[in-house]
Motif scaffolding. Structure first.
Motif, mmCIF file in Angstrom:
data_model
loop_
_atom_site.group_PDB
_atom_site.id
_atom_site.type_symbol
_atom_site.label_atom_id
_atom_site.label_comp_id
_atom_site.label_asym_id
_atom_site.label_seq_id
_atom_site.Cartn_x
_atom_site.Cartn_y
_atom_site.Cartn_z
ATOM 1 N N ALA A 140 2.186 10.360 -2.579
ATOM 2 C CA ALA A 140 2.192 10.561 -1.124
ATOM 3 C C ALA A 140 3.576 11.043 -0.680
ATOM 4 N N GLY A 153 0.818 -1.215 0.000
ATOM 5 C CA GLY A 153 0.000 0.000 0.000
ATOM 6 C C GLY A 153 0.846 1.257 0.000
ATOM 7 N N THR A 193 3.803 11.420 5.001
ATOM 8 C CA THR A 193 2.591 10.593 5.001
ATOM 9 C C THR A 193 2.962 9.123 5.087
ATOM 10 N N LEU A 194 3.952 8.722 4.324
ATOM 11 C CA LEU A 194 4.380 7.324 4.337
ATOM 12 C C LEU A 194 4.967 6.924 5.688
ATOM 13 N N SER A 209 0.810 4.187 -2.737
ATOM 14 C CA SER A 209 0.639 5.575 -2.286
ATOM 15 C C SER A 209 1.791 6.450 -2.747
ATOM 16 N N ASN A 229 1.438 7.354 -6.212
ATOM 17 C CA ASN A 229 0.371 8.337 -6.370
ATOM 18 C C ASN A 229 0.756 9.703 -5.807
#
Length: 192
Positions: free
Chosen positions: A175, A166, A179-180, A170, A173
């Motif tokens: 991220a 995931g 955020t990660l 992300s 996309n």
């Protein structure tokens, strides 16, 4: 007699990995691959075979390198939970230029699922190698009291694998590393 053009097979394969990672198998034309690899069509066929054979070689190399890198990142933690967190944080901290290229392994699973036996064999092998390393750390973490004894080690292994996949999607996309890292922290916290 025409002179055979020399090229570095590893560099050419790296270039193919980049194209396949960005565009998938179907989205990568032979002409795009040849341009990126800086080789002729005949050189591709002589060295790698057809596009499918090139893809399988690229996927195998990518999966092996990727899993070995994650396992190496696990060596950066003194304790099992630290090692798991180190691997997730190392991924989260990769440069945006690298993260935006995407993961060829995840891309292969999304594009082919279980419909191509050769692709499935390569992705299963990579998943098994990563799962073994994670499982070992989970069990060790439970023995040392870092991870809850109530957690099923198999389920925790699958959970962490899904979190990493995931995070890869992300990152592709857009991220941010912050955020990660938040996702990674939440995942690790859930195992305590």
């Amino acid at each position: 007699m025409a002179r055979h053009k020399e090229f570095d097979k590893d560099n050419a394969l790296d270039a193919a990995i980049g194209v396949f990672s960005q565009h998938g198998y179907e989205g990568s034309s032979t002409d795009t691959l040849l341009a990126a690899m800086k080789i002729s069509r005949q050189s591709m066929y002589d060295t790698f075979g057809d596009k499918r054979s090139l893809y399988l070689q690229a996927l195998k190399r990518y999966n092996t390198d990727s899993i070995l890198r994650i396992i190496a990142d696990m060596q950066n933690g003194a304790q099992p939970l630290d090692a798991l967190e180190a691997a997730l944080f190392a991924f989260a901290s990769r440069p945006a230029s690298e993260a935006s290229k995407g993961c060829l392994g995840v891309s292969a699973i999304c594009e082919f699922g279980r419909t191509d036996a050769d692709v499935a064999t390569l992705t299963d092998s990579a998943s098994a190698m990563l799962a073994k390393a994670i499982f070992t750390l989970v069990k060790d973490g439970q023995r040392k009291g870092q991870l809850s004894a109530e957690i099923d080690p198999e389920a925790a292994t699958q959970f962490l694998g899904a979190i990493l996949s995931g995070m890869k999607v992300s990152a592709r996309n857009g991220a941010s590393p912050e955020t990660l890292r938040t996702i990674a922290s939440l995942a690790i916290r859930s195992l305590r």
